[in-house]
Design an enzyme around this catalytic site. Sequence first.
Site, PDB file in Angstrom:
ATOM      1  N   ASN A  63      31.550  44.667  37.155  1.00  0.00           N
ATOM      2  CA  ASN A  63      32.306  43.739  37.998  1.00  0.00           C
ATOM      3  C   ASN A  63      33.753  44.175  38.153  1.00  0.00           C
ATOM      4  OD1 ASN A  63      32.285  42.952  35.243  1.00  0.00           O
ATOM      5  ND2 ASN A  63      32.946  40.888  35.731  1.00  0.00           N
ATOM      6  N   GLU A  76      26.275  43.936  39.954  1.00  0.00           N
ATOM      7  CA  GLU A  76      25.016  44.285  40.633  1.00  0.00           C
ATOM      8  C   GLU A  76      25.275  44.838  42.019  1.00  0.00           C
ATOM      9  OE1 GLU A  76      25.837  41.532  39.046  1.00  0.00           O
ATOM     10  OE2 GLU A  76      24.102  40.385  38.378  1.00  0.00           O
TER      11      GLU A  76
END
Length: 161
Positions: A63, A76
């Site tokens: 992130n 992701e």
Amino acid sequence: MMHKRTYQIFADEYENLSELTEVDRQLILKAREASENAYAPYSKFLVGAAVLLANGEIIKGNNQENADFTDGLCAERVALFYAHATYPNIAVEALAVTAKNSNGLIAGPAQPCGSCRQVLVETESRYKQPIRLILDGAEKIMVFNGADNLLPFAFKPGSLG
Ligand code: THU
């Protein structure tokens, strides 16, 4: 006439990394490695993702936060978008996700957010194959055989009519 119907989702649950297949275990370890490089000074929630491509390549992501909170991006999507940008013609086979906070690895399983689930659905449509999702945790690891189990009734290309 109204019908009531029950729908099911499926997942495998594990208590320990050693119970996973070798491939999935390696993918989790890569995701954990990736979480070390997360840029998360605001949430201090370090997420790591590892994408397994059909050519065997593993792409890592984490992130990336911003002082303007809404401009950050989840691990992701960082991993998936990098994979698509680099290998546009190679299918995604699996994605492992892990997260740690100030106490270390979360109990788990790591939970991809709704937007990441939506991107996973698009990736499955794009490459016409389901993506195995391995969600890490210190107490529980879950494996899903496809995004339909994480985001049922998703908006897909076909939903455009
Ligand atoms: N985050 C991820 O990277 N992936 C997820 O699946 C859930 C949330 C990030 C976004 C933000 O940087 C931090 O975790 C706290 O929400």
